[in-house]
Each structure stands twice: as C-alpha cells, then as structure tokens.
Motif scaffolding. Structure first.
Motif, PDB file in Angstrom:
ATOM      1  N   GLN A 190       0.847  -1.189   0.000  1.00 33.01           N
ATOM      2  CA  GLN A 190       0.000   0.000   0.000  1.00 33.01           C
ATOM      3  C   GLN A 190       0.888   1.246   0.000  1.00 33.01           C
ATOM      4  O   GLN A 190       2.020   1.217   0.466  1.00 33.01           O
ATOM      5  CB  GLN A 190      -0.914   0.029   1.233  1.00 33.01           C
ATOM      6  CG  GLN A 190      -1.937  -1.098   1.282  1.00 33.01           C
ATOM      7  CD  GLN A 190      -2.800  -1.015   2.535  1.00 33.01           C
ATOM      8  OE1 GLN A 190      -2.418  -0.417   3.535  1.00 33.01           O
ATOM      9  NE2 GLN A 190      -3.965  -1.629   2.476  1.00 33.01           N
ATOM     10  N   TRP A 191       0.329   2.339  -0.529  1.00 32.35           N
ATOM     11  CA  TRP A 191       1.032   3.617  -0.465  1.00 32.35           C
ATOM     12  C   TRP A 191       1.167   4.021   0.998  1.00 32.35           C
ATOM     13  O   TRP A 191       0.195   3.986   1.748  1.00 32.35           O
ATOM     14  CB  TRP A 191       0.248   4.666  -1.236  1.00 32.35           C
ATOM     15  CG  TRP A 191       0.959   5.980  -1.395  1.00 32.35           C
ATOM     16  CD1 TRP A 191       0.661   7.147  -0.755  1.00 32.35           C
ATOM     17  CD2 TRP A 191       2.074   6.268  -2.251  1.00 32.35           C
ATOM     18  NE1 TRP A 191       1.514   8.151  -1.159  1.00 32.35           N
ATOM     19  CE2 TRP A 191       2.400   7.646  -2.074  1.00 32.35           C
ATOM     20  CE3 TRP A 191       2.827   5.512  -3.142  1.00 32.35           C
ATOM     21  CZ2 TRP A 191       3.443   8.261  -2.756  1.00 32.35           C
ATOM     22  CZ3 TRP A 191       3.868   6.119  -3.820  1.00 32.35           C
ATOM     23  CH2 TRP A 191       4.166   7.475  -3.630  1.00 32.35           C
ATOM     24  N   SER A 211       1.249   5.732   4.584  1.00 31.06           N
ATOM     25  CA  SER A 211       0.439   6.810   5.158  1.00 31.06           C
ATOM     26  C   SER A 211       1.263   8.076   5.351  1.00 31.06           C
ATOM     27  O   SER A 211       0.725   9.187   5.238  1.00 31.06           O
ATOM     28  CB  SER A 211      -0.157   6.354   6.497  1.00 31.06           C
ATOM     29  OG  SER A 211       0.870   5.966   7.401  1.00 31.06           O
ATOM     30  N   LYS A 219       0.940  10.223   2.325  1.00 32.00           N
ATOM     31  CA  LYS A 219      -0.408  10.391   1.765  1.00 32.00           C
ATOM     32  C   LYS A 219      -0.655  11.803   1.257  1.00 32.00           C
ATOM     33  O   LYS A 219      -1.407  12.007   0.291  1.00 32.00           O
ATOM     34  CB  LYS A 219      -1.470  10.006   2.795  1.00 32.00           C
ATOM     35  CG  LYS A 219      -1.485  10.822   4.063  1.00 32.00           C
ATOM     36  CD  LYS A 219      -2.545  10.289   5.025  1.00 32.00           C
ATOM     37  CE  LYS A 219      -2.511  10.984   6.364  1.00 32.00           C
ATOM     38  NZ  LYS A 219      -2.751  12.390   6.354  1.00 32.00           N
ATOM     39  N   ASP A 220      -0.026  12.807   1.869  1.00 34.54           N
ATOM     40  CA  ASP A 220      -0.243  14.185   1.420  1.00 34.54           C
ATOM     41  C   ASP A 220       0.318  14.432   0.026  1.00 34.54           C
ATOM     42  O   ASP A 220      -0.131  15.338  -0.675  1.00 34.54           O
ATOM     43  CB  ASP A 220       0.396  15.173   2.413  1.00 34.54           C
ATOM     44  CG  ASP A 220      -0.339  15.213   3.740  1.00 34.54           C
ATOM     45  OD1 ASP A 220      -1.491  14.728   3.797  1.00 34.54           O
ATOM     46  OD2 ASP A 220       0.240  15.719   4.722  1.00 34.54           O
ATOM     47  N   THR A 263      -2.291  14.327  -2.763  1.00 35.74           N
ATOM     48  CA  THR A 263      -3.393  15.295  -2.804  1.00 35.74           C
ATOM     49  C   THR A 263      -2.945  16.752  -2.793  1.00 35.74           C
ATOM     50  O   THR A 263      -3.787  17.643  -2.914  1.00 35.74           O
ATOM     51  CB  THR A 263      -4.322  15.073  -1.595  1.00 35.74           C
ATOM     52  OG1 THR A 263      -3.574  15.186  -0.375  1.00 35.74           O
ATOM     53  CG2 THR A 263      -4.971  13.696  -1.662  1.00 35.74           C
ATOM     54  N   VAL A 277       0.804   6.246  -7.164  1.00 35.25           N
ATOM     55  CA  VAL A 277       0.275   5.720  -5.906  1.00 35.25           C
ATOM     56  C   VAL A 277      -0.068   4.235  -6.053  1.00 35.25           C
ATOM     57  O   VAL A 277       0.209   3.419  -5.156  1.00 35.25           O
ATOM     58  CB  VAL A 277      -0.962   6.525  -5.474  1.00 35.25           C
ATOM     59  CG1 VAL A 277      -1.667   5.862  -4.292  1.00 35.25           C
ATOM     60  CG2 VAL A 277      -0.556   7.960  -5.109  1.00 35.25           C
TER      61      VAL A 277
END
Length: 321
Positions: free
Chosen positions: A137-138, A140, A143-144, A147, A162
């Motif tokens: 998974q990408w 955490s 995560k920014d 976006t 991602v």
C-alpha cells in the motif's frame, strides 16, 4: 503455505526521522518463517511481556553478500575455462558492497594480437543489485503527496504512482540516532522513474544541464548528491505548468531551479519529494552546506558562465535575471 498478497506477513513501524521504518514480522504470521531464518536474519526484542521480531538489515545484507561471494569462484572458473578454450576476453569478477547496493563488476582483458603492433584492450562491465521489500500500500506518511496542490504531474500520473506503491530498502539513517541493525528506508524509486519518464524534452534538457553543473562544480565538499539534484528538479517542475516548458523559457526555469536549491541550502533542509518532513541533509555539517550554498549562489549570479559548455547550448537559455 504462501500468504495471500493482500495479507502480508511483514509490517513496517515508523521511526525517527520520517521516512525510516523498522520491518516487523506480524505476531500471527510467525509460522510463515523458519526458526533458522528468524535466528539468522532477525532480531528479537522483548516488549511489554512479549517478544517482537524485526528483520535485521545488517544481518540480511551480510547474508546477501556472503551468498554472492560464494558464487564468484564458480563464475570465475567458467570465465577462465572459456578463455582457455576459445580465447577472446578474460574477465576478473569482483563484488563491492555499499550499503544496500551490491555492484558486481567484471574487468575484461583482451588477448594480445600477434605481431609487432599487438595491443591489449581493457574494459569493465558492472551490474548493480539491491535488496528491497515491496510495500503493498502507499505509505500513510506520504499520503499528502497524492493530494497536494501542484501544476505537475497530471492527476493520472499521480494515480499511477500511488497504485505502483513503493519499497523498503535496508538503509539506515546516516546521522546521529540511526540504527544500523533495524532501520530501513522507504524508497520511491519506481515513482521517480515514472515521473522522469513524464519529463518533456525541455525538462530533460534542463535536468541534463544542472546534472552536468553538479558533476563539474558542486561535488565537493560532499553535500549535494545526484539524488538531491533530481529531487530539486521534481520540486521545481511541480511549480511550473506543462505549457510553460518552452525552449525560450528554459533560462527562466534554470533560475527557478537555482532559487529552489538556494532556498533549500539556506534552510539546510532538502525535503524528500514524497515525504517533505524527511530532511535529506540533516546529518551533514553546516560548514559544508554553507560552502556549497556559496557556490550555488555564484552559479545563480553567473548562469551563462556555467552553462556555456554543457550539452544544451547556452543560446537556448534566455538569461534575463
């Protein structure tokens, strides 16, 4: 029994500084690993009345190195046998281990030609390999990145980055507080490759220019690496819309790149492109950073002096600053 891909037996635990982790064997998945593997490749740490098992980067690197070294004699024997039978090129196999990267090199020596004008040809071929674990998974802590506001790359490229994920490599933090036994680093090499492939022709030209300047003028003292130059290129590109990457604007973008790099060095903080909280020069001496800062400022004030001999002609740079 091999665990399903969406239920991995390993999990990473964030450490300090950001971007570094420990790799832990999940308690309910210990049965997927042999006792021999746990004893030879892991560290067991008592925590709150129970044991936690972590992959030891140092042990794994030594196992990897020993395995490759054990294979070199047989490879060398095959090379020697082939040379004795058929002639041609004679090779000497060597291994260099630098952190998580193994460089296997073969130094070739051609048989001398007969006659008074006989010569001997020499060349070397290398191959790099690195131990890495795939993240399903990408992360955490990045995560920014997916976006944040930007002009580059496109949303489709961000989505592809991602979805491709990242890796964890056996590289510990090089400064004070690093743990050479248990610390690993998040690696975004796949993402960086995708982003580099999205460069326009003029983006590539600018990157080649700054890489050449780095090789010629900014390698001493040892502060800036090739990776830092690439990261600064990503940060610079993020602020520039694709339609602005025109040939006549390359000079402006060169100045923008240098201003970005100067800002990083003035703060003694080159932020990782995916995890900005990871200051990639936090472990380096401030005096060395100041010396490089002075050099970059001089390049910024005299751009034509430094771009005239690079592969992209300086005439394509409209220097108005």
């Amino acid at each position: 029994m091999v665990p399903p891909f969406d239920d991995p037996p390993l999990e990473w635990v964030p450490t300090s500084p950001p971007g570094y982790v420990r790799v832990r064997i999940r308690g309910d998945r210990k049965h997927n690993f042999s006792e021999e593997f746990i004893n030879e490749a892991c560290c067991i740490i008592p925590v709150g009345g129970h044991d936690e098992i972590y992959l030891s980067r140092l042990k794994l690197l030594k196992i990897q190195e020993a395995h490759v070294l054990s294979r070199i004699p047989s490879v060398q024997t095959d090379i020697d046998k082939n040379f004795k039978t058929f002639g041609g090129f004679h090779g000497r196999v060597e291994l260099v281990q630098q952190g998580p990267v193994q460089t296997l090199s073969v130094h070739y020596l051609a048989k001398s030609l007969e006659g008074s004008s006989a010569t001997t040809a020499e060349f070397e071929q290398t191959a790099d390999g690195a131990l890495a674990l795939t993240c399903t998974q990408w992360p955490s802590m990045a995560k920014d990145w997916a976006t944040r506001d930007r002009k580059w790359p496109t949303r489709d490229v961000v989505r592809a980055v991602v979805e491709a994920g990242c890796h964890v490599v056996p590289k510990s933090y090089p400064g004070e507080g690093g743990d050479e036994h248990l610390q690993w680093r998040l690696s975004f090499s796949l993402a960086e490759r995708t982003l580099a492939h999205c460069f326009s022709e003029n983006q590539r030209k600018l990157y080649l220019v700054v890489k050449k300047i780095w090789r010629t003028h900014l390698k001493e003292p040892s502060v800036l690496s090739s990776y830092h130059m690439k990261t600064t290129m990503f940060w610079t590109s993020e602020k520039i819309a694709p339609h602005q990457w025109r040939k006549e604007m390359l000079g402006d973008h060169f100045i923008s790149y240098m201003d970005t790099l100067i800002g990083f060095l003035e703060r003694a903080d080159i932020p990782n492109f995916f995890i900005p909280e990871n200051n990639m020069v936090s472990h380096l001496p401030s005096n060395d950073i100041d010396v490089i800062l002075g050099k970059v400022r001089h390049i910024r004030k005299n751009p034509l002096e430094y771009t005239k001999d690079v592969s992209t002609p300086s005439t394509s740079f409209s220097m108005i600053h």
